[in-house]
Design an enzyme around this catalytic site. Structure first.
Site, PDB file in Angstrom:
ATOM      1  N   LYS A   1     -12.137  -7.782  -6.672  1.00  0.00           N
ATOM      2  CA  LYS A   1     -12.955  -6.593  -6.911  1.00  0.00           C
ATOM      3  C   LYS A   1     -12.154  -5.469  -7.545  1.00  0.00           C
ATOM      4  CE  LYS A   1     -13.071  -5.791  -1.958  1.00  0.00           C
ATOM      5  NZ  LYS A   1     -14.029  -5.821  -0.884  1.00  0.00           N
TER       6      LYS A   1
ATOM      7  N   LYS B   1       0.814  -1.212   0.000  1.00  0.00           N
ATOM      8  CA  LYS B   1       0.000   0.000   0.000  1.00  0.00           C
ATOM      9  C   LYS B   1       0.848   1.263   0.000  1.00  0.00           C
ATOM     10  CE  LYS B   1      -4.429  -1.573   1.747  1.00  0.00           C
ATOM     11  NZ  LYS B   1      -5.470  -1.441   2.761  1.00  0.00           N
TER      12      LYS B   1
ATOM     13  N   LYS C   1      -7.605 -15.619  -8.898  1.00  0.00           N
ATOM     14  CA  LYS C   1      -8.825 -15.459  -8.106  1.00  0.00           C
ATOM     15  C   LYS C   1      -9.629 -14.253  -8.585  1.00  0.00           C
ATOM     16  CE  LYS C   1      -9.660 -14.578  -3.468  1.00  0.00           C
ATOM     17  NZ  LYS C   1      -9.237 -14.378  -2.087  1.00  0.00           N
TER      18      LYS C   1
END
Ligand code: TRP
Length: 334
Positions: free
Chosen positions: A200, A115, A197
């Protein structure tokens, strides 16, 4: 353990709407916990502000997520679904635990590294101590298990380390939590890269089905799903695209793999993809309808928010007071 009952905590960020993967892989199975465990599903809005948020948008998404959890089948009378920011013990315990967490430990967190690489203009100390707030979330409720994706495993490990350190100094204060990665149901793959996978945050809009996608969008995405050129509907490792579509179809319809292979033994991929799309549309329709109905039930949802925050606050304060006493804070005069 809480009052002799096993306890479960999970947190989720209201970054976006949930995906078919979140639903089939996790949420759908969570209803099974509600009798055996005291369950807490927290919308972690305090974690969300470690990256910049638009305030109105954060509020809207947080409420939508909370509503969607209920619409998807979590009974809010049995499962404590609440906002982190409504229970101040999260922040208070987090501060105390910060004093029992080493910078060396936080430096190793891969999510922090990822991040901070992504938000180079805003590497704030909240982002750095994010795992400590997460440890506070979990430990406040004496959680036995924490259902999470593998990407969160490292955060559960640091939570355990912090709890064990605290217990070693002050006696048995915290339950040591276990990550719950097991039998969460299916792992749903990206429709565009079936080795990956479903996520989102995928850049390819066709890769991901969102729970609130309308029927046309769902059908279109399934029609474009990446498969192979063999054109037989059979579940094998060599055909990851078809294997994943079969799995989705089985979950959506309750049929077995063998039944599905038989049903489509003379069909081609085009027909099968359409059938999978339709099965998902009919599975999601009741959830979407319920979501739209609940959205209008403002007083009902407000009542859930208030009642569940009170319940969470009751348990959280109990743990917090114990911890405050252990570290030597003066007792409250009543
Ligand atoms: N960090 C988790 C995520 O991004 C969310 C979270 C916050 C969480 N606190 C938690 C998950 C406590 C499990 C338990 O997915």
């Amino acid at each position: 353990m809480l009052d002799g009952k096993k306890s479960l905590f999970s947190g989720m960020q209201a970054t976006n709407t949930l995906t078919l993967g979140n639903y089939m892989g996790a949420l759908r199975n969570w209803v099974d916990f509600e009798d055996e465990y005291e369950t807490f599903y927290c919308v972690v809005d305090m974690h969300s502000i470690t990256v910049r948020q638009d305030p109105a948008e954060l509020r809207r998404r947080a409420r939508a997520l909370l509503t969607l959890y209920i619409a998807a089948g979590l009974n809010p009378e049995k499962n404590c679904i609440y906002y982190q920011s409504h229970v101040s013990a999260h922040a208070e315990l987090s501060w105390i635990l910060n004093c029992f967490t080493y910078m060396g430990e936080l430096n190793r967190m891969t999510q922090f590294k990822d991040k901070s690489a992504k938000h180079t203009d805003n590497i704030n100390s909240g982002l750095y101590t994010y795992p400590v707030l997460m440890a506070a979330d979990i430990l406040l409720f004496q959680s036995d298990i924490v259902p999470v994706g593998v990407d969160q495993k490292q955060h559960i490990e640091i939570t355990r380390d912090i709890a064990e350190r605290f217990n070693t100094i002050y006696g048995d204060v915290f339950t040591i939590p276990e990550p719950y990665l097991g039998k969460q149901g299916a792992k749903i793959m990206s429709l565009q890269e079936p080795e990956k996978k479903m996520s989102k945050s995928d850049e390819n809009a066709n890769a991901t089905i969102f729970l609130m996608d309308d029927p046309d969008t769902i059908i279109r995405k399934f029609k474009r799903a990446v498969t192979d050129s063999d054109n037989t509907i059979r579940s094998t490792e060599e055909k990851p695209g078809i294997k994943s579509l079969i799995e989705i179809y089985c979950i959506a319809t309750g049929k077995t793999i063998a039944e599905t292979e038989k049903e489509f033994s003379s069909a081609g991929y085009g027909d099968f993809k359409l059938a999978v799309g339709e099965s998902v549309v009919s599975m999601l329709k009741p959830i979407q309808d319920e979501f739209h109905r609940l959205e209008k039930e403002k007083d009902y949802i407000d009542g859930i928010i208030k009642g569940n925050a009170e319940k969470a606050n009751y348990y959280a304060t109990k743990t917090l007071r114990k911890v405050q006493k252990k570290v030597g804070f003066p007792e409250r005069i009543r």
